[in-house]
Design a protein around this motif. Structure first.
Motif, mmCIF file in Angstrom:
data_model
loop_
_atom_site.group_PDB
_atom_site.id
_atom_site.type_symbol
_atom_site.label_atom_id
_atom_site.label_comp_id
_atom_site.label_asym_id
_atom_site.label_seq_id
_atom_site.Cartn_x
_atom_site.Cartn_y
_atom_site.Cartn_z
ATOM 1 N N PHE A 1 13.916 -8.587 8.361
ATOM 2 C CA PHE A 1 13.157 -7.353 8.593
ATOM 3 C C PHE A 1 11.885 -7.714 9.347
ATOM 4 O O PHE A 1 11.080 -8.511 8.860
ATOM 5 C CB PHE A 1 12.804 -6.668 7.273
ATOM 6 C CG PHE A 1 14.003 -6.168 6.532
ATOM 7 C CD1 PHE A 1 14.630 -4.989 6.905
ATOM 8 C CD2 PHE A 1 14.512 -6.889 5.468
ATOM 9 C CE1 PHE A 1 15.737 -4.530 6.218
ATOM 10 C CE2 PHE A 1 15.626 -6.438 4.772
ATOM 11 C CZ PHE A 1 16.240 -5.259 5.153
ATOM 12 N N SER A 2 11.706 -7.121 10.506
ATOM 13 C CA SER A 2 10.527 -7.428 11.315
ATOM 14 C C SER A 2 9.338 -6.573 10.878
ATOM 15 O O SER A 2 9.505 -5.484 10.329
ATOM 16 C CB SER A 2 10.822 -7.217 12.790
ATOM 17 O OG SER A 2 11.173 -5.873 13.030
ATOM 18 N N LEU B 1 0.814 -1.214 0.000
ATOM 19 C CA LEU B 1 0.000 0.000 0.000
ATOM 20 C C LEU B 1 0.847 1.262 0.000
ATOM 21 O O LEU B 1 0.524 2.229 -0.684
ATOM 22 C CB LEU B 1 -0.923 0.026 1.224
ATOM 23 C CG LEU B 1 -1.965 -1.083 1.312
ATOM 24 C CD1 LEU B 1 -2.716 -0.977 2.636
ATOM 25 C CD2 LEU B 1 -2.923 -1.014 0.139
ATOM 26 N N THR B 2 1.903 1.269 0.815
ATOM 27 C CA THR B 2 2.758 2.456 0.914
ATOM 28 C C THR B 2 4.215 2.041 0.993
ATOM 29 O O THR B 2 4.549 0.956 1.467
ATOM 30 C CB THR B 2 2.444 3.317 2.160
ATOM 31 O OG1 THR B 2 2.741 2.559 3.331
ATOM 32 C CG2 THR B 2 0.998 3.765 2.186
ATOM 33 N N ASN B 3 5.075 2.922 0.526
ATOM 34 C CA ASN B 3 6.517 2.782 0.689
ATOM 35 C C ASN B 3 7.097 4.188 0.782
ATOM 36 O O ASN B 3 7.423 4.797 -0.216
ATOM 37 C CB ASN B 3 7.164 1.979 -0.438
ATOM 38 C CG ASN B 3 6.688 2.354 -1.816
ATOM 39 O OD1 ASN B 3 5.822 1.682 -2.344
ATOM 40 N ND2 ASN B 3 7.221 3.411 -2.400
ATOM 41 N N SER B 4 7.190 4.670 2.000
ATOM 42 C CA SER B 4 7.659 6.037 2.220
ATOM 43 C C SER B 4 9.032 6.031 2.874
ATOM 44 O O SER B 4 9.399 5.093 3.577
ATOM 45 C CB SER B 4 6.658 6.816 3.082
ATOM 46 O OG SER B 4 6.454 6.140 4.301
ATOM 47 N N ILE B 5 9.766 7.088 2.638
ATOM 48 C CA ILE B 5 11.084 7.236 3.265
ATOM 49 C C ILE B 5 10.884 7.524 4.739
ATOM 50 O O ILE B 5 10.053 8.340 5.129
ATOM 51 C CB ILE B 5 11.883 8.357 2.588
ATOM 52 C CG1 ILE B 5 12.164 7.980 1.139
ATOM 53 C CG2 ILE B 5 13.174 8.629 3.332
ATOM 54 C CD1 ILE B 5 12.839 9.048 0.328
ATOM 55 N N PRO C 1 16.389 4.192 4.576
ATOM 56 C CA PRO C 1 15.336 3.633 5.435
ATOM 57 C C PRO C 1 13.944 3.892 4.862
ATOM 58 O O PRO C 1 13.672 4.963 4.336
ATOM 59 C CB PRO C 1 15.539 4.374 6.758
ATOM 60 C CG PRO C 1 16.229 5.634 6.392
ATOM 61 C CD PRO C 1 17.046 5.359 5.169
ATOM 62 N N MET C 2 13.099 2.883 4.963
ATOM 63 C CA MET C 2 11.752 2.959 4.404
ATOM 64 C C MET C 2 10.740 2.428 5.423
ATOM 65 O O MET C 2 11.061 1.574 6.235
ATOM 66 C CB MET C 2 11.648 2.097 3.140
ATOM 67 C CG MET C 2 12.608 2.423 2.028
ATOM 68 S SD MET C 2 12.192 3.898 1.123
ATOM 69 C CE MET C 2 10.763 3.386 0.215
ATOM 70 N N ASP C 3 9.529 2.940 5.327
ATOM 71 C CA ASP C 3 8.376 2.389 6.027
ATOM 72 C C ASP C 3 7.478 1.778 4.966
ATOM 73 O O ASP C 3 7.079 2.459 4.013
ATOM 74 C CB ASP C 3 7.612 3.476 6.793
ATOM 75 C CG ASP C 3 8.410 4.063 7.942
ATOM 76 O OD1 ASP C 3 9.222 3.334 8.544
ATOM 77 O OD2 ASP C 3 8.223 5.254 8.242
ATOM 78 N N PHE D 1 6.164 -2.599 8.088
ATOM 79 C CA PHE D 1 7.597 -2.688 8.315
ATOM 80 C C PHE D 1 8.061 -1.268 8.605
ATOM 81 O O PHE D 1 7.964 -0.406 7.744
ATOM 82 C CB PHE D 1 8.341 -3.181 7.072
ATOM 83 C CG PHE D 1 8.033 -4.590 6.688
ATOM 84 C CD1 PHE D 1 8.872 -5.612 7.082
ATOM 85 C CD2 PHE D 1 6.924 -4.886 5.918
ATOM 86 C CE1 PHE D 1 8.600 -6.916 6.710
ATOM 87 C CE2 PHE D 1 6.638 -6.182 5.544
ATOM 88 C CZ PHE D 1 7.480 -7.200 5.943
ATOM 89 N N ASP D 2 8.561 -1.010 9.799
ATOM 90 C CA ASP D 2 9.066 0.336 10.072
ATOM 91 C C ASP D 2 10.590 0.350 10.165
ATOM 92 O O ASP D 2 11.184 1.320 10.611
ATOM 93 C CB ASP D 2 8.432 0.941 11.322
ATOM 94 C CG ASP D 2 8.583 0.066 12.548
ATOM 95 O OD1 ASP D 2 9.345 -0.914 12.502
ATOM 96 O OD2 ASP D 2 7.917 0.363 13.553
ATOM 97 N N ASN D 3 11.223 -0.738 9.741
ATOM 98 C CA ASN D 3 12.681 -0.813 9.757
ATOM 99 C C ASN D 3 13.244 -1.318 8.432
ATOM 100 O O ASN D 3 14.347 -1.845 8.377
ATOM 101 C CB ASN D 3 13.145 -1.726 10.890
ATOM 102 C CG ASN D 3 12.715 -3.168 10.658
ATOM 103 O OD1 ASN D 3 11.820 -3.447 9.867
ATOM 104 N ND2 ASN D 3 13.344 -4.086 11.347
#
Length: 194
Positions: A132-133, A50-54, A85-87, A163-165
């Motif tokens: 990646f957790s 859905l999203t891939n933000s920096i 880094p990405m969320d 994924f916040d890491n």
């Protein structure tokens, strides 16, 4: 390592639970053919990024600003990599024409995610893969009773994970100027020593 690597790793994880998995948006998972009839294998697990933000949370890490050394290429260069880094947020849909199947698969997924809340991605230049957790952030039962008369009984459980890491890794060859040894020489100005 790129975003598709995350998509593929999540698919591999979902295939450990159930064999019918598709990387497709909600609209495309049950897409109709030209005659408005879709032949869909059910039950089905579909997933979609859905999203891939920096991410701003890692802004001062050295691996982002300077890069990290991986290994020697030759005597004058080292392979370096930088991390961005990405969320990432994914929607996982469990589909079936039988409600108990949707509930059973959803429960199995949640237990699996609780026991192993990570995906593994192999980066070609690294010996060990990255883990990646992620965390489950929402679970929704989505049943459109009004559409049952049009397309038949179709039940859906929606699981959202984040994924916040996550990091995008890109390697590059870097000169190793800092590894040139220092030596002392004598400089002379005309007839005198400096």
């Amino acid at each position: 390592m790129n975003l598709t690597d995350f998509d593929n790793a999540l698919k591999a994880k979902l295939l450990n639970v159930f064999p019918n998995v598709a990387n497709a948006s909600e609209d495309k998972a049950l897409e109709y053919s030209e005659d408005d009839v879709a032949q869909v294998s059910l039950p089905l697990i579909s997933y979609w990024r859905l999203t891939n933000s920096i991410s701003d949370s890692f802004r001062s890490q050295p691996a982002i600003l300077r890069g990290r050394e991986i290994r020697d290429i030759d005597n004058t260069s080292k392979l370096m990599y930088k991390e961005l880094p990405m969320d990432l947020t994914y929607q996982i849909d469990v589909w079936s024409d039988r409600r108990y199947e949707v509930d059973d698969i959803m429960l199995e997924l949640l237990l699996y995610f609780h026991e192993e809340p990570y995906i593994t991605i192999k980066e070609d230049n690294m010996e060990k893969p990255y883990d990646f957790s992620f965390r489950v952030t929402d679970i929704t039962l989505d049943i459109d009773l009004e559409s049952f008369s049009d397309r038949g009984n179709l039940y859906r459980q929606v699981i959202t994970i984040e994924f916040d890491n996550a990091v995008m890794v890109y390697p590059k060859a870097a000169k190793t100027v800092h590894n040139i040894p220092l030596r002392y020489i004598e400089l002379r100005r005309g007839d005198e020593d400096i």
